[in-house]
Design an enzyme around this catalytic site. Structure first.
Site, PDB file in Angstrom:
ATOM      1  N   HIS A   1      -6.628   4.715  12.408  1.00  0.00           N
ATOM      2  CA  HIS A   1      -6.718   5.913  11.561  1.00  0.00           C
ATOM      3  C   HIS A   1      -8.110   5.970  10.953  1.00  0.00           C
ATOM      4  O   HIS A   1      -8.513   5.098  10.182  1.00  0.00           O
ATOM      5  CB  HIS A   1      -5.638   5.893  10.483  1.00  0.00           C
ATOM      6  CG  HIS A   1      -4.282   6.198  11.042  1.00  0.00           C
ATOM      7  ND1 HIS A   1      -3.133   5.630  10.581  1.00  0.00           N
ATOM      8  CD2 HIS A   1      -3.924   7.051  12.043  1.00  0.00           C
ATOM      9  CE1 HIS A   1      -2.098   6.117  11.272  1.00  0.00           C
ATOM     10  NE2 HIS A   1      -2.559   6.963  12.169  1.00  0.00           N
TER      11      HIS A   1
ATOM     12  N   GLU B   1      -9.279   5.329   7.196  1.00  0.00           N
ATOM     13  CA  GLU B   1      -8.900   4.088   6.526  1.00  0.00           C
ATOM     14  C   GLU B   1     -10.058   3.092   6.625  1.00  0.00           C
ATOM     15  O   GLU B   1      -9.986   2.062   7.283  1.00  0.00           O
ATOM     16  CB  GLU B   1      -7.579   3.581   7.127  1.00  0.00           C
ATOM     17  CG  GLU B   1      -6.467   4.599   6.879  1.00  0.00           C
ATOM     18  CD  GLU B   1      -5.167   4.368   7.652  1.00  0.00           C
ATOM     19  OE1 GLU B   1      -5.040   3.321   8.321  1.00  0.00           O
ATOM     20  OE2 GLU B   1      -4.278   5.250   7.594  1.00  0.00           O
TER      21      GLU B   1
ATOM     22  N   HIS C   1      -4.040  -1.116   8.587  1.00  0.00           N
ATOM     23  CA  HIS C   1      -4.077   0.250   8.052  1.00  0.00           C
ATOM     24  C   HIS C   1      -4.330   0.156   6.552  1.00  0.00           C
ATOM     25  O   HIS C   1      -4.317  -0.916   5.977  1.00  0.00           O
ATOM     26  CB  HIS C   1      -2.729   0.946   8.285  1.00  0.00           C
ATOM     27  CG  HIS C   1      -2.470   1.305   9.710  1.00  0.00           C
ATOM     28  ND1 HIS C   1      -2.528   2.586  10.171  1.00  0.00           N
ATOM     29  CD2 HIS C   1      -2.160   0.532  10.784  1.00  0.00           C
ATOM     30  CE1 HIS C   1      -2.266   2.599  11.462  1.00  0.00           C
ATOM     31  NE2 HIS C   1      -2.042   1.366  11.870  1.00  0.00           N
TER      32      HIS C   1
ATOM     33  N   GLU D   1      -0.754  -2.938   5.767  1.00  0.00           N
ATOM     34  CA  GLU D   1      -1.290  -1.802   5.022  1.00  0.00           C
ATOM     35  C   GLU D   1      -2.074  -2.386   3.860  1.00  0.00           C
ATOM     36  O   GLU D   1      -1.500  -2.987   2.955  1.00  0.00           O
ATOM     37  CB  GLU D   1      -0.149  -0.924   4.483  1.00  0.00           C
ATOM     38  CG  GLU D   1       0.539  -0.072   5.524  1.00  0.00           C
ATOM     39  CD  GLU D   1      -0.131   1.300   5.683  1.00  0.00           C
ATOM     40  OE1 GLU D   1      -1.067   1.607   4.919  1.00  0.00           O
ATOM     41  OE2 GLU D   1       0.291   2.045   6.580  1.00  0.00           O
TER      42      GLU D   1
END
Ligand SMILES: *[C@@H]1O[C@H](CO)[C@@H](O)[C@H](O)[C@H]1NC(C)=O
Ligand SMILES: [Zn+2]
Length: 413
Positions: free
Chosen positions: A175, A178, A300, A376
């Protein structure tokens, strides 16, 4: 009338090439927290995303967090009233966050972990690491991008006499926005190649590492130079909209949950078919070609969680208990650095939201890789101050050390 004009503008002028060097300011964009019942929140999201290219929203239990442009306020107010929703302003002006980050974009001092670097600098860094350690590192290409970039990574495989070490694969930056993920990944690479700490040199020497700091290089470059909130690839759809979510495009339960079939969706368009994006198609082929792949780790931001397969299911994989044990140790190692508590380990369906078509789930399902994790990392709507990159870099390094240590205890290596 307004709506028609907005749609025409949107479809005829989708982030065209002329705007590439103009950094979208996000002046007076607000982050809102919208509260209400589930169906009203869903209606709200549907109405907003069908009218506008909403750069960010996240629907979780009981609330939607959403980034809104100042000119959307009249529509927003009407929907809120109609759906009986409440709102809190979380961030008054998102541009201030971006500007704070841009101050540290100064790259004149060379590659560092106190600034964010573009993809060319990241690739040059990998080449420099390889030059400095040419006997036991290799610049590797895991695939290619729509705009013709390589998905470049580094292999670290020290000379221990063991020809067949277990492979650990690190995927970062799928992504685009990020940014902390490529930054912490190069931080980790630097630890592996320069640290004298025996725990870290042992971590390096036991494995054949394949590390890719930016697997969506077009998207990252676009986020870096044009639109901080860009998440997707940069492929052109027949209707003129750009990009697919590369973490909704893998051939596992494609488009089933948490993905959009609308090419104009800013966040989660799953692509025209599984592996429609050249990035996921080529990278998945590369991953499938690796012999002895034992662990796959994806980074992420910024939900501050550790996620296990499968992201769209609350049914657990057969070694789920082991993954939990390994994940807990990993998080404990990470917490020892800065005292930060991550949620999980659990599946995304359990603690975040259901999402299908992600890389980790495909790797687990198609290749049977035993150890698969998605971290994350931390942040505020994808922002993390550049001067604090080492803080998360150190956390990530320890989390990976914890992961390997516990997996070894359980007999995986
Ligand atoms: C190496 O790891 C062990 C076990 O976690 C720890 O006790 C020790 O302090 C670490 N050594 C260094 C130099 O960090
Ligand atoms: Zn992500």
């Amino acid at each position: 009338m307004m709506l028609t004009i907005a749609l025409i503008l949107f479809f005829t002028n989708p982030l065209d090439a002329a705007s590439v060097n103009i950094y979208k300011s996000y002046k007076n964009y607000k982050v809102l927290e919208v509260l209400g019942d589930e169906s009203s929140l869903r209606n709200f999201v549907t109405m907003m995303t069908s009218r506008y290219a909403v750069p960010f929203y996240q629907l979780t239990k009981g609330k939607v967090e959403i980034l809104v442009a100042p000119e959307w306020t009249p529509t927003l107010d009407k929907i809120m009233e109609f759906e009986n929703l409440n709102v809190n302003v979380l961030i008054e002006d998102y541009s201030k966050i971006i500007n704070e980050e841009k101050l540290s974009l100064n790259r004149k001092l060379g590659f560092s972990w106190t600034a964010y670097h573009d993809v060319n600098d990241i690739y040059k860094y990998l080449e420099d690491v390889n030059k400095a350690h040419s006997d036991w590192t290799e610049v590797i290409v895991g695939g290619e991008s729509y705009e013709g970039r390589k998905i470049q990574g580094i292999r670290i495989n020290t000379l221990t006499g063991d020809e067949n070490k277990p492979v650990i694969f690190i995927e970062s930056g799928i992504h685009a926005r990020e940014w902390i993920t490529p930054a912490t990944t190069t931080y980790f690479i630097n630890q592996l190649v320069t640290s004298n700490n025996p725990n870290i040199t042992a971590l390096r020497d036991q494995f054949d590492w394949r590390i890719f700091p930016s697997v969506n290089p077009d998207g990252y470059q676009f986020s870096y130079y044009s639109d901080r909130m860009w998440r997707k690839t940069r492929s052109l759809s027949p209707n003129g909209c750009i990009g697919a979510d590369p973490n909704r495009n893998w051939d596992y339960n494609w488009l089933k949950h948490g993905a959009s079939n609308n090419p104009c969706d800013y966040q989660t368009y799953g692509g025209s078919k599984p592996f429609s994006e050249v990035e996921t198609k080529t990278l998945s082929a590369y991953i499938a070609s690796i012999e002895n792949l034992q662990a796959y780790v994806a980074f992420h931001s910024d939900a501050q969680m550790l996620l296990l397969p499968y992201s769209d299911s609350t049914t657990h994989v057969d070694n789920y208990d082991d993954l939990v044990t390994v994940g807990k140790t990993s998080l404990n190692y990470g917490r020892a650095v800065n005292g930060k508590v991550y949620r999980g380990p659990a599946t995304a369906a359990e603690i975040l939201y259901k999402a299908s078509g992600g890389s980790m789930d495909w790797v687990r399902d198609a290749l049977g890789t035993p150890l698969v994790f998605t971290y994350e990392l931390r942040g505020t709507y994808f922002h993390w101050p550049a001067y604090r990159i080492p803080e998360q870099g150190e956390e990530v390094t320890q989390m990976l050390l914890g992961l390997v240590t516990e997996a070894k205890n359980l007999g995986y290596f």
